[in-house]
Design an enzyme around this catalytic site. Structure first.
Site, PDB file in Angstrom:
ATOM      1  N   ASP A  33      16.649  -3.159  11.188  1.00 18.00           N
ATOM      2  CA  ASP A  33      17.329  -2.179  10.292  1.00 18.00           C
ATOM      3  C   ASP A  33      16.858  -0.957  10.616  1.00 18.00           C
ATOM      4  OD1 ASP A  33      19.063  -0.982   8.465  1.00 18.00           O
ATOM      5  OD2 ASP A  33      18.319  -1.869   6.699  1.00 18.00           O
ATOM      6  N   GLU A  57       1.122  -1.225   0.081  1.00 10.20           N
ATOM      7  CA  GLU A  57       0.103  -0.117   0.131  1.00 10.20           C
ATOM      8  C   GLU A  57       1.054   1.045  -0.073  1.00 10.20           C
ATOM      9  OE1 GLU A  57      -2.038   1.601   3.316  1.00 10.20           O
ATOM     10  OE2 GLU A  57      -0.894  -0.048   4.627  1.00 10.20           O
TER      11      GLU A  57
END
Length: 285
Positions: free
Chosen positions: A193, A90
Site C-alpha cells: 500500500d 515506536e
C-alpha cells in the site's frame, strides 16, 4: 485516553498514572496519538473490533523490518483493553529529507523486493485500508492477481451497487490475455500500500514506511502504485532501476496493476474512481 494506564501495564508490565495522549490527525479508520513513557515517545492507535487488523499490521511491519532493507517502525505490541483494541509502535519524529533521500529510498525498496519465496500471496490474510485482503497462495502471479485481487474487489463493488455486472465482460477479456501482458517474475516481498501518505522522513533524513498491506507479489505492482497518486520523484525510480532493473515496458503496463488499488478505492470511497477503471479496461481489452 482513560485506557492508557492499562495499555502501558500490558505493554511494559509497569503501573503508571499517565493518561495523557496527544491526538494525531490524518487517519480515516482509527484514532491515533502519541504518549510519553519513561523518557520515550510512543505512537498508539486504537479502535473497537480492530484486533485482527492490528495483529496483521504488526505481522506485516515485523516481516518488512526483518529484511533490514528499508526503515520500519518497531512494533511495541498490540492488545485489547475493555473492548478497545490497540497497536503501539515506536514514535518517529518527522524531519527534513537528506540530499540523497529519493536515491536511498529507491535503492532500499529494490532491496526489499529482492526478498522472494516460492509462491505469490502470504500465509495469512490481512487488510488494505479497512477492506479484507485475500492472500491465498498461488504459484504464478496471473492466477493470484485474478483470484485474490481483482475478482474479490469486483464482486464487492457489484454487491454494493457501485459497478454494474456488465463490466464483468471487460474484466473477463482482460483475464484471458493477462498472461501475455505481464512478464513472468519471481515473487517479491511488497509493502502493498505504498503511496505518498504511507511514508515519512525519519530523523536521519531517510524514508520510513508504515501502514502496510504486505504480501509476496509482482514487484511492478508496487512501483505502479507509487505512480498512481504521485509524490515520488524521478530519482526514486532511477535509483530502483540501478539496483534491480525492471523488465522492458513496465511503464506501459503499470495501469494493469493499478486496477487493484482503483477497485479498492471504488469500494472505499465511491464510484468517482470508476472512470479510471473503465479507461484502463478499454485500453487493454
Amino acid at each position: 485516553m482513560k485506557l492508557l494506564p492499562e495499555v502501558i501495564l500490558q505493554l511494559f508490565k509497569k503501573e503508571t498514572s499517565i493518561d495523557s495522549i496527544i491526538p494525531i490527525g490524518g487517519g480515516c479508520i482509527h484514532q491515533a496519538g502519541v504518549f510519553h513513557f519513561e523518557d520515550r515517545k510512543y505512537f498508539l492507535k486504537w479502535n473497537i473490533d480492530s484486533h485482527k487488523m492490528f495483529e496483521t499490521e504488526a505481522k506485516g511491519l515485523n516481516l518488512l523490518r526483518a529484511t533490514n532493507s528499508v526503515s520500519i517502525p518497531q512494533v511495541i505490541g498490540c492488545g485489547s483493553v475493555n473492548g478497545t483494541d490497540y497497536l503501539c509502535l515506536e514514535y518517529i519524529e518527522s524531519s527534513l529529507k537528506s540530499k540523497s533521500f529519493w536515491k536511498d529510498f529507491g535503492s532500499s525498496l529494490a532491496q526489499l523486493h529482492s526478498n522472494t519465496t516460492s509462491n505469490f500471496g502470504l500465509d495469512h490474510d490481512n487488510f488494505i485500508g479497512s477492506l479484507p485482503q485475500n492472500n491465498g497462495q498461488h504459484t504464478n502471479w496471473t492466477d493470484f492477481f485474478i483470484q485474490e485481487r481483482l475478482t474479490p474487489q469486483l464482486k464487492l463493488a457489484i454487491d454494493q451497487g457501485l459497478i454494474y455486472s456488465n463490466l464483468n465482460s471487460a474484466f473477463e477479456r482482460l483475464f484471458t490475455i493477462l498472461p501475455d501482458l505481464v512478464p513472468v517474475e519471481p515473487s517479491a516481498l511488497l509493502h502493498g500500500d505504498l503511496w505518498s501518505g504511507n511514508f515519512l522522513v525519519g530523523n536521519d533524513g531517510q524514508a520510513v514506511i508504515f501502514d502496510p498491506a504486505v504480501y509476496y507479489g509482482h514487484r511492478e505492482a508496487e512501483l505502479a502504485f507509487t505512480r498512481l497518486f504521485g509524490g515520488f520523484e524521478s530519482q526514486f525510480y532511477e535509483s530502483y532501476q540501478d539496483v534491480f532493473p525492471l523488465q522492458q515496458g513496465y511503464a506501459d503496463r503499470a495501469d494493469i496493476f493499478n486496477l487493484y488499488p482503483l477497485l479498492v478505492h471504488v469500494n472505499l470511497f465511491g464510484s468517482s474512481y470508476l472512470s479510471s477503471v473503465k479507461q484502463i479496461l478499454s485500453r487493454f481489452t
